[in-house]
Design an enzyme around this catalytic site. Structure first.
Site, mmCIF file in Angstrom:
data_model
loop_
_atom_site.group_PDB
_atom_site.id
_atom_site.type_symbol
_atom_site.label_atom_id
_atom_site.label_comp_id
_atom_site.label_asym_id
_atom_site.label_seq_id
_atom_site.Cartn_x
_atom_site.Cartn_y
_atom_site.Cartn_z
ATOM 1 N N GLU A 265 0.825 -1.227 0.000
ATOM 2 C CA GLU A 265 0.000 0.000 0.000
ATOM 3 C C GLU A 265 0.852 1.266 0.000
ATOM 4 O O GLU A 265 0.681 2.139 0.850
ATOM 5 C CB GLU A 265 -0.967 -0.038 1.189
ATOM 6 C CG GLU A 265 -1.865 -1.255 1.141
ATOM 7 C CD GLU A 265 -2.743 -1.440 2.382
ATOM 8 O OE1 GLU A 265 -2.732 -0.563 3.266
ATOM 9 O OE2 GLU A 265 -3.429 -2.478 2.460
ATOM 10 N N GLU B 279 -5.730 -10.872 -1.492
ATOM 11 C CA GLU B 279 -6.552 -10.727 -0.268
ATOM 12 C C GLU B 279 -8.042 -10.739 -0.622
ATOM 13 O O GLU B 279 -8.814 -9.879 -0.179
ATOM 14 C CB GLU B 279 -6.200 -9.418 0.453
ATOM 15 C CG GLU B 279 -4.726 -9.297 0.818
ATOM 16 C CD GLU B 279 -4.387 -8.009 1.585
ATOM 17 O OE1 GLU B 279 -5.296 -7.360 2.120
ATOM 18 O OE2 GLU B 279 -3.181 -7.687 1.653
HETATM 19 O O1 G3I Z 1 -4.284 -7.847 18.936
HETATM 20 C C1 G3I Z 1 -5.311 -6.977 19.417
HETATM 21 C C2 G3I Z 1 -6.009 -7.581 20.613
HETATM 22 O O2 G3I Z 1 -5.080 -7.707 21.664
HETATM 23 C C3 G3I Z 1 -7.176 -6.698 21.018
HETATM 24 O O3 G3I Z 1 -7.891 -7.328 22.025
HETATM 25 C C4 G3I Z 1 -8.104 -6.465 19.830
HETATM 26 C C5 G3I Z 1 -9.236 -5.500 20.176
HETATM 27 O O4 G3I Z 1 -9.678 -4.800 19.065
HETATM 28 O O5 G3I Z 1 -7.354 -5.901 18.765
HETATM 29 C C6 G3I Z 1 -6.320 -6.752 18.312
HETATM 30 O O6 G3I Z 1 -5.668 -6.142 17.265
HETATM 31 C C7 G3I Z 1 -6.386 -6.080 16.015
HETATM 32 C C8 G3I Z 1 -5.583 -6.863 14.963
HETATM 33 O O7 G3I Z 1 -6.211 -6.729 13.711
HETATM 34 C C9 G3I Z 1 -5.470 -8.365 15.305
HETATM 35 O O8 G3I Z 1 -6.728 -8.972 15.296
HETATM 36 C C10 G3I Z 1 -6.498 -4.645 15.605
HETATM 37 O O9 G3I Z 1 -7.362 -3.960 16.523
HETATM 38 C C11 G3I Z 1 -7.062 -4.552 14.210
HETATM 39 O O10 G3I Z 1 -7.022 -3.191 13.775
HETATM 40 C C12 G3I Z 1 -6.224 -5.400 13.261
HETATM 41 O O11 G3I Z 1 -6.856 -5.333 11.997
HETATM 42 C C13 G3I Z 1 -6.099 -5.866 10.925
HETATM 43 C C14 G3I Z 1 -5.875 -4.787 9.882
HETATM 44 O O12 G3I Z 1 -5.201 -5.351 8.770
HETATM 45 C C15 G3I Z 1 -5.030 -3.625 10.415
HETATM 46 O O13 G3I Z 1 -4.907 -2.659 9.436
HETATM 47 C C16 G3I Z 1 -6.917 -7.009 10.320
HETATM 48 O O14 G3I Z 1 -7.001 -8.082 11.248
HETATM 49 C C17 G3I Z 1 -6.264 -7.484 9.035
HETATM 50 O O15 G3I Z 1 -7.138 -8.364 8.366
HETATM 51 C C18 G3I Z 1 -5.991 -6.297 8.108
HETATM 52 O O16 G3I Z 1 -5.335 -6.772 6.978
HETATM 53 C C19 G3I Z 1 -5.067 -5.809 5.952
HETATM 54 C C20 G3I Z 1 -3.839 -6.284 5.195
HETATM 55 O O17 G3I Z 1 -2.775 -6.491 6.081
HETATM 56 C C21 G3I Z 1 -3.440 -5.278 4.132
HETATM 57 N N1 G3I Z 1 -4.556 -5.030 3.229
HETATM 58 C C22 G3I Z 1 -5.800 -4.631 3.882
HETATM 59 C C23 G3I Z 1 -6.206 -5.678 4.917
HETATM 60 C C24 G3I Z 1 -7.535 -5.326 5.519
HETATM 61 O O18 G3I Z 1 -7.481 -4.122 6.234
#
Ligand code: G3I
Length: 348
Positions: free
Chosen positions: A158, A266
């Protein structure tokens, strides 16, 4: 026919039915899975996973039955992989790579250099030297540790804004646009066998500002001899928007003409709530169109889904009012769209 013969035939029929019932239970889909057909046809059909997926027996079983590539949804991002300059969290990555190898799946890396999900020491970088050190160390340490074991890697993720300008990330601010070239050169030097990918979203339709800027950058990398093997089209799509096949194929073919592969990295297709049969039909059509194009265009090398079950999805938290984007329902049963995609691969 004697009684004995009749009894043997009945017994054989019962045994066959029992075996079939067992296979149906096993895969939920009549004894064959997408993976069986994908393996047979040489199609890489992958899935993004979380560590718990491999630890939970039901989920682990589902993953190895249905997919032949795994990529970490989060655990290879710097926030988790290297939360401080000296602490490396290899455990979750080791588990993914070992699980993939034990089950004859490929492992994919995602992602080294990104503007998001970085630890504080990265977000606080304030010199070119420090940023280069952090970047090159992370790439080199990781690829050296897993040398020859990771099939492809999203080296940078990105890097563009929607208008086609380079994103004002911590890497851009400290190093300048050159950070992308250096990241790819560092990765190639650390492991010449891993396929190096530049990954993005909204880069799939030729003719849009972002897709054209993405293409121009990649073309210039190729022309300047920067080691890049392929591009990633994330393809987070909406059921209500049919795929623009012409523009997507044009994107794929212009990368083919540069000698590059394309990965669908993805894929998911979200539905606006409430979910109705008509909306599910639209979703099925989007998934099927994408898979059809992936199987049709020779330089598309992998079709990777960003989540398998609606019970555990990034979609509702990010897109309020959207859901049901994946192939398996909340009870982890395959949906009708799963069967449609499987039949397409089988018929190829
Ligand atoms: O690990 C913490 C956990 O301790 C906490 O309890 C929980 C509460 O919200 O959050 C957890 O972290 C989250 C993490 O995913 C793991 O599940 C974050 O809040 C959350 O923001 C994070 O989101 C990820 C996101 O990237 C971040 O930008 C998504 O799972 C993941 O699917 C997403 O993946 C991205 C690709 O890497 C790049 N392309 C877009 C795609 C979708 O956004």
């Amino acid at each position: 026919m004697t009684h004995k013969n009749a009894r043997s035939i009945t017994k054989a029929v019962i045994l066959c039915a029992a075996s079939l019932a067992f296979l149906v239970t096993l895969t939920g889909c009549g004894g064959k899975s997408i993976r069986d057909h994908a393996d047979a046809k040489g199609l890489v059909f992958g899935m993004a996973v979380r560590p718990g997926d491999m630890l939970d027996p039901q989920r682990a079983k589902l993953l190895k039955e249905h997919f032949n590539l795994l990529v970490a949804e989060n655990t290879m991002k710097m926030q988790y992989l290297r939360p401080t300059p000296t602490f490396w969290n290899w455990g979750d990555v080791d588990m993914l790579v070992n699980f993939a190898e034990a089950n004859k799946m490929k492992a994919k890396g995602h992602t080294f250099i990104w503007h998001a999900q970085n630890p504080p020491f990265i977000m606080g970088l304030n010199s070119r030297e420090a940023a280069l050190k952090a970047m090159t160390e992370t790439i080199t340490e990781t690829l050296t540790r897993y040398k020859g074991r990771i099939a492809e890697y999203d080296v940078c993720n990105e890097v563009f804004e929607e208008d086609g300008t380079l994103r004002n990330s911590v890497w851009m601010r400290n190093i300048g646009a050159e950070y992308i070239d250096i990241a790819f050169q560092t990765a190639r030097a650390a492991d010449p066998s891993v396929k190096l990918i530049l990954n993005d979203y909204n880069n799939e339709y030729a003719g849009t500002a972002k897709a054209d800027a993405f293409y121009a950058l990649v073309k210039s990398m190729v022309e300047r001899g920067i080691p890049i093997d392929g591009v990633g089209l994330q393809l987070h799509m909406m059921a209500k928007h049919p795929i623009n096949e012409t523009a997507l194929r044009e994107t794929i073919r212009r990368f083919r003409d540069l000698g590059l592969t394309v990965s669908f990295t993805e894929v998911d297709v979200r539905i606006q709530s409430p979910v109705t049969p008509d909306k599910e039909a639209e979703q099925e059509s989007v998934y099927a169109t994408l898979l059809g194009i992936a199987m049709d265009e020779p330089n598309v090398k992998s079709f990777i889904l960003w989540g398998y079950t609606d019970a555990q999805s990034w979609i509702p938290a990010t897109f309020g009012g959207y859901d049901s984007a994946h192939l398996f329902d909340r009870e982890m049963k395959p949906k009708k769209v799963y069967r449609t995609l499987m039949d397409m691969i089988k018929a190829k």
